[in-house]
Design a protein around this motif. Structure first.
Motif, PDB file in Angstrom:
ATOM      1  N   MET A   1       0.814  -1.219   0.000  1.00 38.12           N
ATOM      2  CA  MET A   1       0.000   0.000   0.000  1.00 38.12           C
ATOM      3  C   MET A   1       0.848   1.270   0.000  1.00 38.12           C
ATOM      4  N   PHE A   2       1.630   1.424  -1.038  1.00 42.32           N
ATOM      5  CA  PHE A   2       2.454   2.616  -1.195  1.00 42.32           C
ATOM      6  C   PHE A   2       1.608   3.731  -1.813  1.00 42.32           C
ATOM      7  N   GLY A   3       1.683   4.938  -1.225  1.00 40.98           N
ATOM      8  CA  GLY A   3       1.000   6.094  -1.792  1.00 40.98           C
ATOM      9  C   GLY A   3      -0.405   6.328  -1.286  1.00 40.98           C
ATOM     10  N   THR A   4      -0.707   5.874  -0.081  1.00 37.85           N
ATOM     11  CA  THR A   4      -2.027   6.132   0.495  1.00 37.85           C
ATOM     12  C   THR A   4      -2.136   7.610   0.875  1.00 37.85           C
ATOM     13  N   GLY A   5      -3.307   7.993   1.368  1.00 32.15           N
ATOM     14  CA  GLY A   5      -3.484   9.367   1.833  1.00 32.15           C
ATOM     15  C   GLY A   5      -4.013  10.283   0.755  1.00 32.15           C
ATOM     16  N   SER A   6      -3.588  11.538   0.800  1.00 32.31           N
ATOM     17  CA  SER A   6      -4.122  12.552  -0.110  1.00 32.31           C
ATOM     18  C   SER A   6      -3.702  12.276  -1.545  1.00 32.31           C
ATOM     19  N   SER A   7      -4.351  12.949  -2.460  1.00 29.89           N
ATOM     20  CA  SER A   7      -4.121  12.697  -3.888  1.00 29.89           C
ATOM     21  C   SER A   7      -3.045  13.592  -4.477  1.00 29.89           C
ATOM     22  N   ARG A   8      -2.237  14.239  -3.648  1.00 29.11           N
ATOM     23  CA  ARG A   8      -1.270  15.226  -4.147  1.00 29.11           C
ATOM     24  C   ARG A   8      -0.343  14.646  -5.217  1.00 29.11           C
ATOM     25  N   GLU A   9      -0.312  15.312  -6.351  1.00 24.57           N
ATOM     26  CA  GLU A   9       0.566  14.902  -7.444  1.00 24.57           C
ATOM     27  C   GLU A   9       2.029  15.181  -7.128  1.00 24.57           C
ATOM     28  N   HIS A  10       2.264  16.065  -6.158  1.00 23.31           N
ATOM     29  CA  HIS A  10       3.632  16.413  -5.774  1.00 23.31           C
ATOM     30  C   HIS A  10       4.435  15.169  -5.381  1.00 23.31           C
ATOM     31  N   ALA A  11       3.753  14.150  -4.831  1.00 23.31           N
ATOM     32  CA  ALA A  11       4.452  12.928  -4.428  1.00 23.31           C
ATOM     33  C   ALA A  11       5.096  12.251  -5.637  1.00 23.31           C
ATOM     34  N   VAL A  12       4.361  12.218  -6.741  1.00 21.98           N
ATOM     35  CA  VAL A  12       4.894  11.624  -7.972  1.00 21.98           C
ATOM     36  C   VAL A  12       6.020  12.494  -8.516  1.00 21.98           C
ATOM     37  N   TRP A  13       5.809  13.791  -8.555  1.00 20.37           N
ATOM     38  CA  TRP A  13       6.812  14.699  -9.109  1.00 20.37           C
ATOM     39  C   TRP A  13       8.118  14.625  -8.305  1.00 20.37           C
ATOM     40  N   ALA A  14       8.000  14.508  -6.970  1.00 12.67           N
ATOM     41  CA  ALA A  14       9.196  14.430  -6.138  1.00 12.67           C
ATOM     42  C   ALA A  14       9.983  13.157  -6.422  1.00 12.67           C
ATOM     43  N   LEU A  15       9.293  12.042  -6.560  1.00 12.68           N
ATOM     44  CA  LEU A  15       9.960  10.781  -6.877  1.00 12.68           C
ATOM     45  C   LEU A  15      10.681  10.870  -8.222  1.00 12.68           C
ATOM     46  N   GLN A  16      10.002  11.446  -9.207  1.00 21.86           N
ATOM     47  CA  GLN A  16      10.611  11.566 -10.526  1.00 21.86           C
ATOM     48  C   GLN A  16      11.815  12.501 -10.502  1.00 21.86           C
ATOM     49  N   GLU A  17      11.661  13.640  -9.862  1.00 20.70           N
ATOM     50  CA  GLU A  17      12.751  14.613  -9.860  1.00 20.70           C
ATOM     51  C   GLU A  17      13.968  14.095  -9.093  1.00 20.70           C
ATOM     52  N   PHE A  18      13.733  13.251  -8.103  1.00 21.43           N
ATOM     53  CA  PHE A  18      14.836  12.655  -7.354  1.00 21.43           C
ATOM     54  C   PHE A  18      15.609  11.655  -8.207  1.00 21.43           C
ATOM     55  N   GLY A  19      14.942  11.135  -9.239  1.00 21.35           N
ATOM     56  CA  GLY A  19      15.612  10.216 -10.154  1.00 21.35           C
ATOM     57  C   GLY A  19      14.968   8.853 -10.312  1.00 21.35           C
ATOM     58  N   PHE A  20      13.831   8.637  -9.646  1.00 20.60           N
ATOM     59  CA  PHE A  20      13.170   7.343  -9.766  1.00 20.60           C
ATOM     60  C   PHE A  20      12.343   7.270 -11.053  1.00 20.60           C
TER      61      PHE A  20
END
Length: 198
Positions: free
Chosen positions: A70-89
């Motif tokens: 259950m990775f990524g529960t909680g609010s729907s903020r797209e920032h979570a995806v953007w942060a992962l991508q910008e970090f290099g994932f």
């Protein structure tokens, strides 16, 4: 959006379950709706711990995150995806994802791969024992392979085709612009159109 065909890289093993989006990127880092500027906030609270996996020299430069249930529960903020991508994932592998997080990821080009828990456990053990182990995620073959571990995953045909082509949903829709125009031209007179004032 970058196309995704196959990716080979090292992995960071995140042995945590029920990771919510506020843990992925705390709210204080989400003051804007720009798509950049979030890498420093990724797991911002946990990265205060020198022993956190992303702080370990052995996992620097990892481009695949292997997470728990259950990775990524909680609010729907797209920032979570953007942060992962910008970090290099480029890929997150987990036994299960929260639906909204997974939808946001796939719309933005971050491939989320669901594998059985025992495969995730095997990947954790492998990359913890040998951090330089490379994992290959092939969207063409729908497969994951690493050091004797192989498995396949599933993804909707439309989403797979869009990621392979490097198209976001708007770009994919624009591929049908002639069909849309033909449909609009054939509509009965008097029906509302996109140019009709409310």
């Amino acid at each position: 959006m970058r196309s995704f065909t196959a990716h080979t890289g090292t992995a960071a093993p995140l042995r945590r379950s029920n990771v919510d989006t506020d843990q992925i990127i705390p709210g204080r880092y989400c003051a804007t709706h720009r798509r950049t500027g979030y890498a420093d906030g990724l797991f911002g609270d946990w990265r205060q711990d020198p022993g956190f996996v992303l702080n370990r020299p052995a996992h620097q430069g990892a481009s695949i995150l292997v997470a728990g249930e259950m990775f990524g529960t909680g609010s729907s903020r797209e920032h979570a995806v953007w942060a992962l991508q910008e970090f290099g994932f480029r890929v997150v592998i987990a036994p299960r994802f929260a639906d909204i997080f997974r939808a946001n990821s796939l719309m933005a080009g971050l491939l989320t791969v669901t594998l059985p828990r025992e495969r995730v456990d095997a990947l954790w053990e492998t990359v913890e024992g040998a951090p330089d182990t490379e994992i290959t995620v092939d969207l063409r073959e729908m497969s994951v392979s690493a050091a004797g571990i192989t498995d396949t995953f599933t993804l909707g045909a439309d989403t797979r085709a869009r990621l392979l082509a490097g198209l976001d949903q708007i770009d994919a829709t624009l591929g049908f612009v002639d069909d849309i125009a033909a449909y609009e031209h054939s509509r009965r007179p008097g029906l509302p159109t996109s140019g009709t004032a409310a």
